[in-house]
Design an enzyme around this catalytic site. Structure first.
Site, PDB file in Angstrom:
ATOM      1  CG  ASN A   1     -14.236   0.940  -4.263  1.00 23.76           C
ATOM      2  OD1 ASN A   1     -14.894   0.226  -3.520  1.00 23.76           O
ATOM      3  ND2 ASN A   1     -12.989   1.267  -3.998  1.00 23.76           N
TER       4      ASN A   1
ATOM      5  CG  HIS B   1      -5.464   3.452   0.835  1.00 26.71           C
ATOM      6  ND1 HIS B   1      -5.063   2.184   0.511  1.00 26.71           N
ATOM      7  CD2 HIS B   1      -6.777   3.531   0.505  1.00 26.71           C
ATOM      8  CE1 HIS B   1      -6.092   1.520  -0.014  1.00 26.71           C
ATOM      9  NE2 HIS B   1      -7.143   2.314  -0.022  1.00 26.71           N
TER      10      HIS B   1
ATOM     11  CG  ASP C   1      -2.297   0.576   0.929  1.00 25.87           C
ATOM     12  OD1 ASP C   1      -2.363   1.802   0.729  1.00 25.87           O
ATOM     13  OD2 ASP C   1      -3.288  -0.174   0.893  1.00 25.87           O
TER      14      ASP C   1
ATOM     15  CB  SER D   1      -9.498   0.094   0.161  1.00 28.12           C
ATOM     16  OG  SER D   1      -8.881   0.274  -1.070  1.00 28.12           O
TER      17      SER D   1
END
Length: 648
Positions: free
Chosen positions: A255, A164, A127, A331
């Site tokens: 998404n 994130h 990430d 996520s």
């Protein structure tokens, strides 16, 4: 402007080109692009230096390199015989953004036993990094690969400058303390693998480097809350390596909402690859998130709406609470599955990644239409609630490499069972009350799973053996060929070199093969008769070469030589072993590259029918490939001892 990849949207391609691929004055104002060069064999560094602007990263798990080059250089490399492919680096981005309810929804508060915490399980979070100073997180280590895109990409190492990655980390493993939130597996070891920049963007090459790091550092699980609409064969190969090495790979489905008209799936890559567990999201009422991707690749759904978790303390949050933020999307759903997988791994340490994946499927709560569907996959993930019982089996060791496991308890409960060693299947559908195996010094892990009506169950017996001997320096217990090499060593068929070395990866010669087959058959050495002009009477293999030649197991060449120092191919191995053990020949077989024009084809097919040899995943046998001492030991030991075959 240099022509961009045809699958990029024009505006996005133009912006990406200007932002990521600046003009290089050294290349006469010709634009350079980042690309991945995949070789057929080893990476040719000289070729890269000649036909690229810059070499950014050399991969170890694949014969590939991330480079910067011009369009002309790309074309020149594509025509080179050593190069398999040259593909432009593709953009990767964090999956979309948007509390504690999720923790209870997956049953984390009802885990059995209640002491499960993910302890001892290593998780790589690919990430934007993780906040190393967050009071609610304990980061075990990590790596940053953003220097592939620019020299300043890792000036703060793997620290999170986006938010994130830290949010994902909290869902998985926020500490069980009196502050903030608690993760699903609070004692799991989390590693920050930084493959995204502060804008939440990365590329195929940064992702590949991160996955390679996870393989090398023996992660049990990796979370990839990162998506891309672009399929990439190099990324797929690296993920396959990870999966084959035993890593559980979990990723956000994306998404994108429902598929576009005419499309059947909106699931993004890498979640779309079959080796990856694709996770979509639901809200507190277990209703499918309208923005979550849909498709046949979806394997599970997990909490993804309004997820409260950790966030970098240096960044501003919408909640106005320093160090915590509420986000939404797939996520956030993916790390719930990762946390549960960590609890499963702690509870069932002998289970393989595939077995844990199957158990997750079995325990999921079915939602939507009955059975697996494109919205919910197998359903809503849950903890495993099976009570823990005594599942160990007794064993004995003789101190010389032989291990005997008493499997009578398994036989009394199962009609038949499969046996795994370090997660690799070594015996299939057997019902013996005793299992005999071989290993060098060190720990060896076994597990037995019941087989009912041809299907493998999830309950298991486990055995952890601390074997005292033999201590062979270059033969680790977890090597797939360890049991076969040790068997031959135990029987005196294979003898080592000085300093207790076996040199398993060294190519075997015809002379060495003759010695091993002669010893395996218990043949007395026959005095040299000058049958072969290149085998001197003083040669170590002379007596066995002569004895095997008398029995017509081996033959020489038309020029009267035996060539004892020449390496053995897979086809030659098949001929030698089949003749030595009188294996019935077969004229037909399944390998694509084995036919009547291949010398020894009937012996190869015969060995396959007896479960002594296997081929490669591409459906070929590759008869001309040189064989190593380890490979030869595998085939010879299976011929000599039927119990070492996967089916006997």
């Amino acid at each position: 402007m240099v022509k961009t990849m045809k699958y990029f949207l024009p505006l996005f391609a133009a912006l990406l080109f200007l932002h990521v691929f600046p003009v290089d004055a050294k290349a006469n104002m010709v634009a350079k692009k980042r690309a991945i060069v995949l070789f057929n064999g080893e990476v040719n560094r000289g070729l890269l230096e000649k036909y690229t602007v810059d070499v950014k990263y050399i991969f170890d798990e694949l014969p590939a390199a991330a480079v910067e080059l011009t369009e002309a250089q790309k074309k020149m490399l594509e025509f080179h015989p050593e190069v398999q492919s040259v593909t432009y680096d593709k953009q990767m981005e964090k999956s979309g953004q948007r509390v504690e309810w999720g923790y209870k929804a997956i049953g984390a508060d009802k885990r059995i036993p209640g002491t499960l915490s993910g302890k001892g399980v290593k998780i790589g979070i690919l990430d934007s990094g993780i906040d190393r100073n967050h009071q609610d997180l304990q980061v075990a280590g990590g790596a940053c690969f953003m220097t592939i895109l620019g020299p300043d990409g890792c000036k703060n190492a793997y620290n999170d400058d986006n938010g994130h990655g830290t949010h994902v980390a909290g869902v998985i493993a926020a500490k069980d303390n009196s502050i903030g939130v608690v993760g699903v597996a609070p004692d799991a070891q989390i590693y920050a693998v930084k493959v995204l920049n502060k804008l939440g963007s990365g590329t195929t090459s940064t992702m590949m480097a991160g996955i390679e790091w996870a393989i090398k550092n023996k992660m049990d699980i990796i979370n990839i809350s990162i998506t891309s609409p672009y399929e990439d064969s190099n990324l797929r190969k690296m993920i396959q390596r990870a999966y084959e090495s035993g890593i559980i790979v979990v990723a956000a489905a994306g998404n994108e909402g429902p598929p576009e008209p005419g499309e059947v799936s909106s699931v993004q890559y890498p979640a779309k690859f079959p080796e990856v567990i694709a996770v979509s999201s639901v809200d507190v009422n277990k209703k499918h998130d309208p923005l979550a991707s849909i498709g046949k690749e979806v394997e599970f759904v997990a909490p993804g709406e309004n997820i409260y978790s950790t966030y970098p303390t240096a960044l501003t949050t919408m909640t106005k609470e320093k160090g915590y933020e509420m986000l939404s999307g797939t996520s956030m759903a993916s790390p719930y599955v990762v946390g549960l997988a960590a609890l499963y791994k702690e509870k069932y340490p002998a289970m393989t990644n595939k077995q844990i994946r199957t158990l997750l499927q079995k325990n999921a709560i079915d939602l939507g239409v009955k059975g697996r569907d494109n919205y919910y996959g197998f359903g809503f993930v849950q903890v495993d609630k099976t009570p823990v019982s005594d599942t160990t089996l007794p064993y004995t060791m003789d101190g010389k490499g032989k291990i005997t496991i008493d499997s009578s308890k398994a036989v009394s409960q199962f009609s038949s069972y499969n046996v795994y060693r370090f997660g690799e299947l070594i015996a299939k559908n057997i019902n013996a009350s005793e299992i005999v195996d071989y290993s060098t010094k060190g720990q060896v892990d076994y597990s037995l799973y019941p087989v009912t009506d041809g299907k493998e169950g999830t309950s298991s017996f486990t055995v952890k053996v601390n074997n005292p001997a033999p201590a062979l320096q270059d033969l680790n217990t977890n090597k797939w060929y360890n049991r076969f090499v040790t068997y031959l060593y135990y029987k005196g068929i294979l003898k080592g070199y000085p300093n207790n070395m076996i040199r398993p990866e060294q190519a075997i010669t015809r002379g060495e093969a003759a010695i091993m087959i002669g010893r395996a058959l218990g043949i007395e050495e026959t005095p040299q008769s000058n049958r072969f002009k290149d085998v001197a009477a003083s040669a170590k293999s002379a007596g066995y070469v002569e004895a095997l030649a008398e029995r017509k197991i081996i033959t020489g060449f038309g020029d009267g030589t035996f060539r004892p120092d020449s390496h053995v191919t897979r086809a030659e191995m098949a001929i030698l072993v089949a003749k030595a053990y009188n294996v019935p020949v077969k004229t037909t077989g399944a390998f694509k590259d084995i036919n009547q024009n291949v010398t020894g084809y009937q012996y190869i097919n015969g060995l396959v029918a007896e479960h002594i040899v296997n081929g490669y995943k591409d459906g070929n046998f590759h008869p001309g490939v040189t064989i190593t001492r380890a490979n030869f030991s595998v085939f010879l030991s299976k011929a000599d001892n039927k119990q070492l075959r996967i089916t006997y």
